[in-house]
Design an enzyme around this catalytic site. Sequence first.
Site, mmCIF file in Angstrom:
data_model
loop_
_atom_site.group_PDB
_atom_site.id
_atom_site.type_symbol
_atom_site.label_atom_id
_atom_site.label_comp_id
_atom_site.label_asym_id
_atom_site.label_seq_id
_atom_site.Cartn_x
_atom_site.Cartn_y
_atom_site.Cartn_z
ATOM 1 N N SER B 36 26.061 -1.421 -16.405
ATOM 2 C CA SER B 36 27.068 -1.789 -15.415
ATOM 3 C C SER B 36 27.119 -0.862 -14.215
ATOM 4 O O SER B 36 27.633 -1.236 -13.169
ATOM 5 C CB SER B 36 28.449 -1.851 -16.062
ATOM 6 O OG SER B 36 28.842 -0.561 -16.485
ATOM 7 N N LYS B 80 33.174 3.521 -15.016
ATOM 8 C CA LYS B 80 33.172 2.665 -13.829
ATOM 9 C C LYS B 80 33.540 3.508 -12.605
ATOM 10 O O LYS B 80 33.941 4.668 -12.717
ATOM 11 C CB LYS B 80 34.221 1.540 -13.948
ATOM 12 C CG LYS B 80 34.146 0.707 -15.186
ATOM 13 C CD LYS B 80 32.981 -0.245 -15.196
ATOM 14 C CE LYS B 80 32.886 -0.941 -16.543
ATOM 15 N NZ LYS B 80 31.582 -1.455 -16.856
#
Lengths: 171, 153
Positions: B36, B80
């Site tokens: 990701s 993230k």
Amino acid sequence: MAEPLWFLAKRSAAAAMICITFTDIVGNFATIQGNSMQPTLQQGHKDFISLLKGDVVFYEKISAPAYKYCRGDVVVLRSPTDPDQLMVKRLIAMQGDWVNVPGSHEIHQIPKGRCWVEGDNGNLSLDSRNFGPIPLGLVKGRVTIKVWPPHRIGRVERVLPEGQVMFTDIT
Amino acid sequence: MFSDIARKFCQVFNLFCCVHVFHAHVGQLHYVVGPSMFPTLNATGDLLFLERFSVRFQKVNVGDIVVACSPENPRVLICKRVLAVEGDSISVLPEPYAQDAAKNVLIPKGHVWLQGDDPYKSRDSRHYGPVPYALLQGKVQLRIWPPHSWKKF
């Protein structure tokens, strides 16, 4: 000359490390402020003398890493709106459950990884009825006993309000 | 003999407590795997050093890479980038393929917007909404392993 001071400093540092580790892993004490958990927990007031009348509870963090909480537990959690603030609420529903919001006809299904918390004193409590289901990762410990004042010492029981939650078998 | 054992036990216990305090309050090492955050982080795995002070004293800024508890499973950590903090309004593409479906999101108090650098492979705030600040564990500062891609973020 400096030896006793150095010895004292080393011992104090070691004691501080042990205390911090204990409060991180085993559990900690908390004083109750606010009326949202009445009558289960009573608050202390702002001036020092009245502060002594407020409840002091012990909350354990042993179940925290595995998140092994049960519906009906009184838990300590970080506020979703203010990360510096700790709140004490009752855990009403877990992921997958359907919960009936008290005082209205709404029902919510709790999404994956979240839970529903409410204060016992519904009129004064800012909880999931205001900010919705919260991630379970915000729950930091389970309140087990009240340690002060002496006439209120005792266990904090696991109580689930009747008729509010429909369980599913997802744990 | 028992006093020797007791002394050794005390030393080991003290060492454990010091390591715990460092790990929980100063900095941690985490091995992060997943696509990701490509290309910033390798999909095959990076050893990252996180520091806890920024999160503790609310000094996390837009653009920082953070590790947080997943709102979908508290036993899982996610890595993230912070794209918006409380009070910001950001324009979000729910699907990276659909350029004309952007919507504006106002980040509520006490929350941040997390998104992976690879929008096609990341499950993030576009799927589960703004994340409460208290779920953040630490801010990524260094990549230590693999050694040829040592980097300060």
